[in-house]
Design a protein around this motif. Structure first.
Motif, PDB file in Angstrom:
ATOM      1  N   LYS A   1       8.810   5.393   0.623  1.00 29.16           N
ATOM      2  CA  LYS A   1       8.041   4.554  -1.053  1.00 29.16           C
ATOM      3  C   LYS A   1       9.889   3.890  -1.421  1.00 29.16           C
ATOM      4  CE  LYS A   1       5.012   5.710  -4.221  1.00 29.16           C
ATOM      5  NZ  LYS A   1       5.749   4.763  -5.426  1.00 29.16           N
ATOM      6  N   MET A   2       9.334   2.758  -1.381  1.00 30.92           N
ATOM      7  CA  MET A   2      10.586   1.777  -2.289  1.00 30.92           C
ATOM      8  C   MET A   2       9.780   1.260  -3.424  1.00 30.92           C
ATOM      9  SD  MET A   2      13.084   0.882   0.896  1.00 30.92           S
ATOM     10  CE  MET A   2      11.893   0.578   2.218  1.00 30.92           C
ATOM     11  N   GLY A   3       8.262   0.896  -3.975  1.00 25.80           N
ATOM     12  CA  GLY A   3       8.165   0.222  -5.102  1.00 25.80           C
ATOM     13  C   GLY A   3       7.161  -0.819  -4.397  1.00 25.80           C
ATOM     14  N   LEU A   4       6.844  -0.965  -5.974  1.00 26.32           N
ATOM     15  CA  LEU A   4       6.025  -3.115  -5.355  1.00 26.32           C
ATOM     16  C   LEU A   4       6.240  -3.851  -4.783  1.00 26.32           C
ATOM     17  CD1 LEU A   4       2.862  -3.345  -6.524  1.00 26.32           C
ATOM     18  CD2 LEU A   4       3.833  -4.145  -7.919  1.00 26.32           C
ATOM     19  N   GLY A   5       7.624  -3.845  -5.976  1.00 23.68           N
ATOM     20  CA  GLY A   5       8.750  -5.567  -6.124  1.00 23.68           C
ATOM     21  C   GLY A   5       9.183  -5.756  -4.452  1.00 23.68           C
ATOM     22  N   THR A   6       9.989  -4.773  -4.478  1.00 18.46           N
ATOM     23  CA  THR A   6      10.397  -4.429  -2.336  1.00 18.46           C
ATOM     24  C   THR A   6       9.359  -4.843  -2.262  1.00 18.46           C
ATOM     25  OG1 THR A   6      10.815  -2.328  -2.278  1.00 18.46           O
ATOM     26  CG2 THR A   6      12.295  -3.712  -3.897  1.00 18.46           C
ATOM     27  N   ALA A   7       8.379  -4.589  -1.533  1.00 13.53           N
ATOM     28  CA  ALA A   7       6.900  -4.756  -0.672  1.00 13.53           C
ATOM     29  C   ALA A   7       6.700  -6.277  -0.569  1.00 13.53           C
ATOM     30  CB  ALA A   7       6.408  -3.440  -1.500  1.00 13.53           C
TER      31      ALA A   7
ATOM     32  N   VAL B   1      -0.639  -6.000   5.154  1.00 14.68           N
ATOM     33  CA  VAL B   1      -0.842  -4.738   4.970  1.00 14.68           C
ATOM     34  C   VAL B   1       1.263  -4.360   3.966  1.00 14.68           C
ATOM     35  CG1 VAL B   1      -0.459  -2.913   4.772  1.00 14.68           C
ATOM     36  CG2 VAL B   1      -2.967  -4.100   4.725  1.00 14.68           C
ATOM     37  N   VAL B   2       1.643  -4.552   3.374  1.00 14.52           N
ATOM     38  CA  VAL B   2       3.142  -3.981   3.265  1.00 14.52           C
ATOM     39  C   VAL B   2       3.502  -2.100   3.111  1.00 14.52           C
ATOM     40  CG1 VAL B   2       5.500  -4.307   2.642  1.00 14.52           C
ATOM     41  CG2 VAL B   2       4.218  -6.051   2.684  1.00 14.52           C
ATOM     42  N   ASP B   3       2.778  -1.678   4.049  1.00 15.65           N
ATOM     43  CA  ASP B   3       2.874   0.017   4.003  1.00 15.65           C
ATOM     44  C   ASP B   3       4.177   0.236   3.544  1.00 15.65           C
ATOM     45  OD1 ASP B   3       0.741   2.347   3.433  1.00 15.65           O
ATOM     46  OD2 ASP B   3       2.414   3.249   5.415  1.00 15.65           O
ATOM     47  N   ASP B   4       4.192   1.360   3.109  1.00 16.70           N
ATOM     48  CA  ASP B   4       5.589   2.502   2.629  1.00 16.70           C
ATOM     49  C   ASP B   4       5.306   3.657   3.303  1.00 16.70           C
ATOM     50  OD1 ASP B   4       6.890   0.507   1.769  1.00 16.70           O
ATOM     51  OD2 ASP B   4       6.954   1.095  -0.852  1.00 16.70           O
TER      52      ASP B   4
ATOM     53  N   THR C   1       1.234  -1.383  -0.095  1.00 19.02           N
ATOM     54  CA  THR C   1      -0.084  -0.120   0.088  1.00 19.02           C
ATOM     55  C   THR C   1       1.153   1.006   0.019  1.00 19.02           C
ATOM     56  OG1 THR C   1      -0.281  -0.202   2.804  1.00 19.02           O
ATOM     57  CG2 THR C   1      -1.788  -1.000   1.325  1.00 19.02           C
ATOM     58  N   TYR C   2       0.438   2.081  -0.894  1.00 17.49           N
ATOM     59  CA  TYR C   2       1.324   3.688  -0.604  1.00 17.49           C
ATOM     60  C   TYR C   2      -0.480   4.535  -0.841  1.00 17.49           C
ATOM     61  CZ  TYR C   2       3.727   7.547  -1.035  1.00 17.49           C
ATOM     62  OH  TYR C   2       4.130   8.430  -0.447  1.00 17.49           O
ATOM     63  N   ASN C   3      -0.350   5.495   0.120  1.00 14.86           N
ATOM     64  CA  ASN C   3      -2.241   6.390   0.375  1.00 14.86           C
ATOM     65  C   ASN C   3      -2.959   5.899  -0.284  1.00 14.86           C
ATOM     66  OD1 ASN C   3      -0.655   8.006   0.840  1.00 14.86           O
ATOM     67  ND2 ASN C   3      -0.291   9.041  -0.556  1.00 14.86           N
ATOM     68  N   GLU C   4      -3.548   4.491   0.677  1.00 18.04           N
ATOM     69  CA  GLU C   4      -4.792   3.509   0.097  1.00 18.04           C
ATOM     70  C   GLU C   4      -5.762   3.480   1.880  1.00 18.04           C
ATOM     71  OE1 GLU C   4      -5.191   2.922  -2.376  1.00 18.04           O
ATOM     72  OE2 GLU C   4      -2.859   1.736  -3.066  1.00 18.04           O
ATOM     73  N   ILE C   5      -5.921   4.816   2.187  1.00 21.01           N
ATOM     74  CA  ILE C   5      -6.437   4.671   3.969  1.00 21.01           C
ATOM     75  C   ILE C   5      -7.760   4.307   3.510  1.00 21.01           C
ATOM     76  CG2 ILE C   5      -7.027   6.842   3.461  1.00 21.01           C
ATOM     77  CD1 ILE C   5      -6.524   6.772   6.849  1.00 21.01           C
ATOM     78  N   GLU C   6      -8.343   4.557   2.025  1.00 21.06           N
ATOM     79  CA  GLU C   6     -10.108   4.116   2.769  1.00 21.06           C
ATOM     80  C   GLU C   6     -10.255   3.133   1.945  1.00 21.06           C
ATOM     81  OE1 GLU C   6     -12.331   6.938  -0.186  1.00 21.06           O
ATOM     82  OE2 GLU C   6     -11.069   8.664   0.318  1.00 21.06           O
ATOM     83  N   ASN C   7      -9.156   2.621   0.893  1.00 19.77           N
ATOM     84  CA  ASN C   7      -9.546   1.347   0.230  1.00 19.77           C
ATOM     85  C   ASN C   7      -9.053   0.475   1.399  1.00 19.77           C
ATOM     86  OD1 ASN C   7     -10.393   1.333  -2.595  1.00 19.77           O
ATOM     87  ND2 ASN C   7      -7.652   2.418  -2.494  1.00 19.77           N
TER      88      ASN C   7
END
Ligand SMILES: Nc1nc2c(ncn2[C@@H]2O[C@H](COP(=O)(O)OP(=O)(O)O)[C@@H](O)[C@H]2O)c(=O)[nH]1
Ligand SMILES: [Mg+2]
Length: 288
Positions: free
Chosen positions: A115-121, A84-87, A59-65
């Protein structure tokens, strides 16, 4: 399991003794057979229930979701848990997930500093899943593009295959609300990927998938290079090259209604070169 099975037999034995005293040994024979049968069925059920599945959501800025998607996921099957892997989302996604965790032990969080990207998350999530002994590991977006209703079908398929991919392109084109430009990009990126790498799937860039944990253990996660869409290609390619069984099931992809996409030109460029790198690795026999 053996221990549990053993305990159950002992309990069955005690019931037989009681029955024996009341009605005589022979009369209880059928009852005993029935008890053994039902206990072995329960054992099998129990073994299956023991399988644990972790749905990783970067997640990156997905509070509502997160407020809506997590309960929808957990409702699908009692074996499912969410990580949840949040950056460090500025909108407070992590704080909201932690609040939800106080109400439900099947929700977990991994927090990263920036924020380090989807892959590393996902890689961080995979390592967590391996360390915690999960059997099945899902990738899923937070933004409702991937419908939780399909999770039970994934769970069925993963009994037979090692990596199950949600595919937008096996029954026509199942993408809703994407601008034509983006749809064409995704569609042709997939054709291109198949031609360059030989990966025999229709949707190699999709991010709704389920791995058996053995697949993740077999791939050297520290060598996975890509971070955007090509992360999806790289993981599936490596699984395929290592001889695991891949299977696609149809999904409908819906563009997000809330929040903004993190898709960028850089992510597309990365994918264009990554497929050639994968092909070279394959030719040189260096897929790890
Ligand atoms: N942890 C983390 N999550 C990310 C990052 N970039 C994207 N995501 C999440 O990855 C999922 C897919 O991203 P999204 O922006 O919807 O991409 P799109 O669907 O291709 O437009 C969403 O749940 C995002 O919040 C990142 O750098 N770090
Ligand atoms: Mg999205």
């Amino acid at each position: 399991m053996q221990e549990a099975g053993g305990r159950r037999q002992e309990a069955g034995g005690r019931m037989q003794d009681a029955g024996g005293r009341m009605q005589g040994f022979d009369k209880c024979r059928n009852l005993r057979i029935f008890q053994n049968l039902s206990s072995s069925l329960k054992d099998r059920e129990h073994t299956e229930r023991m399988k644990r599945a972790l749905v990783i959501i970067p997640t990156y800025n997905e509070i509502e979701n997160v407020q809506t998607i997590i309960p929808e996921i957990l409702r699908q099957d009692e074996r499912l848990e969410v990580l949840v892997v949040d950056d460090n989302s500025p909108d407070g996604t992590a704080a909201e997930v932690k609040r939800m965790m106080t109400e439900n032990p099947r929700i977990h969080i991994l927090e990263r500093q920036r924020k380090m990207g989807l892959g590393t998350a996902y890689l961080a999530g995979f390592k967590h899943a391996i360390a915690q002994g999960y059997d099945y590991v899902f990738e899923m977006d937070a933004d409702h593009s991937h419908s939780p209703d399909v999770l039970p079908r994934f769970l069925e398929s993963i009994e037979e295959y090692d990596l199950v991919l949600g595919s937008r392109y096996i029954q026509g084109v199942n993408v809703i609300n994407w601008p034509m430009k983006r749809l064409l990009l995704s569609y042709f990126a997939n054709q291109y990927t198949r031609i360059v790498t030989g990966l025999p799937v229709r949707d190699a860039t999709g991010g709704f998938k389920c791995f058996r944990v053995e697949v993740l253990k077999a791939i050297d996660l520290d060598r996975v290079r890509s971070n955007g869409y090509s992360f999806q290609i790289e993981m599936s390619f490596k699984a395929w090259k290592k001889g695991f069984r891949l299977h696609e099931i149809p999904i409908i992809f819906m563009d997000r209604r809330v929040g903004i996409s993190k898709m960028s030109k850089k992510i597309v460029r990365e994918a264009v070169t990554m497929v050639w790198r994968l092909r070279m690795q394959s030719i040189l026999g260096r897929v790890r």
